[in-house]
Each structure stands twice: as C-alpha cells, then as structure tokens.
Design a protein around this motif. Structure first.
Motif, PDB file in Angstrom:
ATOM      1  N   SER A 121     -16.900  -0.325 -12.489  1.00 11.29           N
ATOM      2  CA  SER A 121     -18.339   0.456 -12.883  1.00 11.29           C
ATOM      3  C   SER A 121     -18.720   1.531 -11.850  1.00 11.29           C
ATOM      4  O   SER A 121     -19.630   2.273 -12.080  1.00 11.29           O
ATOM      5  N   ALA A 122     -18.047   1.457 -10.517  1.00 12.25           N
ATOM      6  CA  ALA A 122     -18.393   2.160  -9.477  1.00 12.25           C
ATOM      7  C   ALA A 122     -18.367   3.743  -9.747  1.00 12.25           C
ATOM      8  O   ALA A 122     -17.476   4.216 -10.333  1.00 12.25           O
ATOM      9  N   PRO A 123     -19.371   4.210  -9.618  1.00 14.87           N
ATOM     10  CA  PRO A 123     -19.410   5.841  -9.801  1.00 14.87           C
ATOM     11  C   PRO A 123     -18.692   6.426  -8.574  1.00 14.87           C
ATOM     12  O   PRO A 123     -18.369   6.025  -7.586  1.00 14.87           O
ATOM     13  N   PHE A 124     -18.157   7.797  -9.064  1.00 12.40           N
ATOM     14  CA  PHE A 124     -17.625   8.376  -7.873  1.00 12.40           C
ATOM     15  C   PHE A 124     -18.417   9.339  -7.011  1.00 12.40           C
ATOM     16  O   PHE A 124     -19.398   9.763  -7.790  1.00 12.40           O
ATOM     17  N   ASP A 125     -18.082   9.895  -5.864  1.00  8.15           N
ATOM     18  CA  ASP A 125     -18.809  10.727  -5.006  1.00  8.15           C
ATOM     19  C   ASP A 125     -20.374  10.305  -4.822  1.00  8.15           C
ATOM     20  O   ASP A 125     -21.153  11.216  -4.675  1.00  8.15           O
ATOM     21  N   ARG A 163     -17.013   5.727  -0.413  1.00  5.88           N
ATOM     22  CA  ARG A 163     -17.103   6.813  -1.572  1.00  5.88           C
ATOM     23  C   ARG A 163     -15.861   6.474  -2.387  1.00  5.88           C
ATOM     24  O   ARG A 163     -14.900   6.388  -1.894  1.00  5.88           O
ATOM     25  N   ARG A 164     -15.910   6.304  -3.566  1.00 10.15           N
ATOM     26  CA  ARG A 164     -14.869   6.069  -4.333  1.00 10.15           C
ATOM     27  C   ARG A 164     -14.355   7.417  -4.906  1.00 10.15           C
ATOM     28  O   ARG A 164     -15.142   8.470  -5.357  1.00 10.15           O
ATOM     29  N   VAL A 165     -13.181   7.833  -4.626  1.00  6.61           N
ATOM     30  CA  VAL A 165     -12.665   8.997  -5.002  1.00  6.61           C
ATOM     31  C   VAL A 165     -11.230   8.877  -5.874  1.00  6.61           C
ATOM     32  O   VAL A 165     -10.881   7.784  -6.129  1.00  6.61           O
ATOM     33  N   GLY A 186      -8.693   6.614  -4.461  1.00  6.50           N
ATOM     34  CA  GLY A 186      -9.067   5.366  -4.090  1.00  6.50           C
ATOM     35  C   GLY A 186     -10.544   5.436  -3.124  1.00  6.50           C
ATOM     36  O   GLY A 186     -11.332   5.528  -3.830  1.00  6.50           O
ATOM     37  N   TRP A 187     -10.736   4.950  -1.877  1.00  5.88           N
ATOM     38  CA  TRP A 187     -11.821   4.731  -1.378  1.00  5.88           C
ATOM     39  C   TRP A 187     -11.856   5.474  -0.035  1.00  5.88           C
ATOM     40  O   TRP A 187     -10.801   5.358   0.661  1.00  5.88           O
ATOM     41  N   ILE A 188     -12.984   6.202   0.449  1.00  2.00           N
ATOM     42  CA  ILE A 188     -13.123   6.790   1.644  1.00  2.00           C
ATOM     43  C   ILE A 188     -14.358   6.353   2.548  1.00  2.00           C
ATOM     44  O   ILE A 188     -15.181   5.896   1.887  1.00  2.00           O
ATOM     45  N   LYS A 189     -14.360   6.801   3.831  1.00  2.00           N
ATOM     46  CA  LYS A 189     -15.750   6.237   4.584  1.00  2.00           C
ATOM     47  C   LYS A 189     -16.302   7.507   4.042  1.00  2.00           C
ATOM     48  O   LYS A 189     -15.930   8.507   4.361  1.00  2.00           O
ATOM     49  N   ALA A 190     -17.783   7.147   3.756  1.00  2.00           N
ATOM     50  CA  ALA A 190     -18.325   8.221   3.357  1.00  2.00           C
ATOM     51  C   ALA A 190     -18.945   9.294   4.558  1.00  2.00           C
ATOM     52  O   ALA A 190     -19.098  10.509   4.219  1.00  2.00           O
ATOM     53  N   GLN A 191     -19.030   8.762   5.609  1.00  2.00           N
ATOM     54  CA  GLN A 191     -19.518   9.760   6.687  1.00  2.00           C
ATOM     55  C   GLN A 191     -18.336  10.414   7.258  1.00  2.00           C
ATOM     56  O   GLN A 191     -18.736  11.512   7.760  1.00  2.00           O
ATOM     57  N   THR A 192     -17.042  10.021   7.193  1.00  2.00           N
ATOM     58  CA  THR A 192     -16.093  10.818   7.803  1.00  2.00           C
ATOM     59  C   THR A 192     -14.831  11.261   7.002  1.00  2.00           C
ATOM     60  O   THR A 192     -14.065  12.102   7.265  1.00  2.00           O
ATOM     61  N   HIS A 195     -16.805  -5.593  -5.850  1.00  2.00           N
ATOM     62  CA  HIS A 195     -18.212  -5.192  -6.443  1.00  2.00           C
ATOM     63  C   HIS A 195     -18.778  -4.420  -5.636  1.00  2.00           C
ATOM     64  O   HIS A 195     -18.310  -4.182  -4.249  1.00  2.00           O
ATOM     65  N   TRP A 196     -19.871  -3.602  -6.142  1.00  2.00           N
ATOM     66  CA  TRP A 196     -20.439  -2.625  -5.478  1.00  2.00           C
ATOM     67  C   TRP A 196     -21.848  -2.451  -5.598  1.00  2.00           C
ATOM     68  O   TRP A 196     -22.520  -3.081  -6.625  1.00  2.00           O
ATOM     69  N   ARG A 197     -22.780  -1.909  -4.981  1.00  4.61           N
ATOM     70  CA  ARG A 197     -24.309  -1.568  -5.307  1.00  4.61           C
ATOM     71  C   ARG A 197     -24.671  -0.369  -4.461  1.00  4.61           C
ATOM     72  O   ARG A 197     -23.700   0.039  -3.542  1.00  4.61           O
ATOM     73  N   GLU A 198     -25.661   0.282  -4.746  1.00  4.22           N
ATOM     74  CA  GLU A 198     -26.174   1.509  -3.998  1.00  4.22           C
ATOM     75  C   GLU A 198     -26.292   1.206  -2.608  1.00  4.22           C
ATOM     76  O   GLU A 198     -26.534   0.183  -2.191  1.00  4.22           O
ATOM     77  N   TRP A 199     -25.919   2.054  -1.620  1.00  4.28           N
ATOM     78  CA  TRP A 199     -26.061   1.855  -0.157  1.00  4.28           C
ATOM     79  C   TRP A 199     -27.419   2.009   0.086  1.00  4.28           C
ATOM     80  O   TRP A 199     -28.262   2.841  -0.116  1.00  4.28           O
ATOM     81  N   ARG A 200     -27.919   1.291   0.943  1.00  2.00           N
ATOM     82  CA  ARG A 200     -29.397   0.996   1.384  1.00  2.00           C
ATOM     83  C   ARG A 200     -29.439   1.765   2.738  1.00  2.00           C
ATOM     84  O   ARG A 200     -28.940   1.244   3.689  1.00  2.00           O
ATOM     85  N   LYS A 201     -29.952   2.693   2.919  1.00  2.00           N
ATOM     86  CA  LYS A 201     -30.243   3.630   4.090  1.00  2.00           C
ATOM     87  C   LYS A 201     -31.263   2.850   4.896  1.00  2.00           C
ATOM     88  O   LYS A 201     -32.419   2.421   4.412  1.00  2.00           O
ATOM     89  N   THR A 202     -30.822   2.931   6.192  1.00  3.81           N
ATOM     90  CA  THR A 202     -31.644   2.218   6.971  1.00  3.81           C
ATOM     91  C   THR A 202     -32.335   3.243   8.025  1.00  3.81           C
ATOM     92  O   THR A 202     -31.583   4.005   8.439  1.00  3.81           O
ATOM     93  N   THR A 203     -33.599   3.032   8.542  1.00  4.13           N
ATOM     94  CA  THR A 203     -34.338   3.951   9.284  1.00  4.13           C
ATOM     95  C   THR A 203     -34.442   3.320  10.648  1.00  4.13           C
ATOM     96  O   THR A 203     -34.313   2.367  10.788  1.00  4.13           O
TER      97      THR A 203
END
Length: 63
Positions: free
Chosen positions: A8-12, A33-35, A38-44, A55-63
């Motif tokens: 159920s993982a969303p794309f992009d 990120r799902r593309v 397959g899968w890519i590192k979101a930042q690069t 399994h997956w969940r929303e990325w939790r941004k840390t400050t």
C-alpha cells in the motif's frame, strides 16, 4: 506511528521503510521513495539495489 503493508506504499513521497533480514526487523535510517522501478533514496534519488521492504510509514522529520 503505525506501520502499513508495503503493497500500500504510495509513490513519490518520503517514507520510512522497514525490512526483515537475518538480524530481525529494522527501519532504514534515511527516507525512501517508491518509484516505478523500485525504491530510491529520497534525498539523492540514488536507486537502492536489492531492497525488499516489508512495511512503511510516513517519514518523521526531525529538527
């Protein structure tokens, strides 16, 4: 946050993904990120070879 089935993982979107391997279950330490291919590192945008997340969940941004 609750984990969701990988099919159920969303794309992009930045996601936290987890895998099960010989050491047990663990989450990757970087956003993914799902593309279409397959899968890519979101930042690069670097492809992640041989990633088989369970399994997956929303990325939790840390400050």
């Amino acid at each position: 946050m609750q984990w969701n089935p990988i099919n159920s993982a969303p794309f992009d979107r930045d996601l936290e993904v987890a895998v099960i391997d010989h050491d047990g279950t663990h989450a990757l330490v970087f956003p993914c990120r799902r593309v279409l291919y397959g899968w890519i590192k979101a930042q690069t945008s670097e492809p992640i070879e041989n990633l088989r997340p369970t399994h997956w969940r929303e990325w939790r941004k840390t400050t």
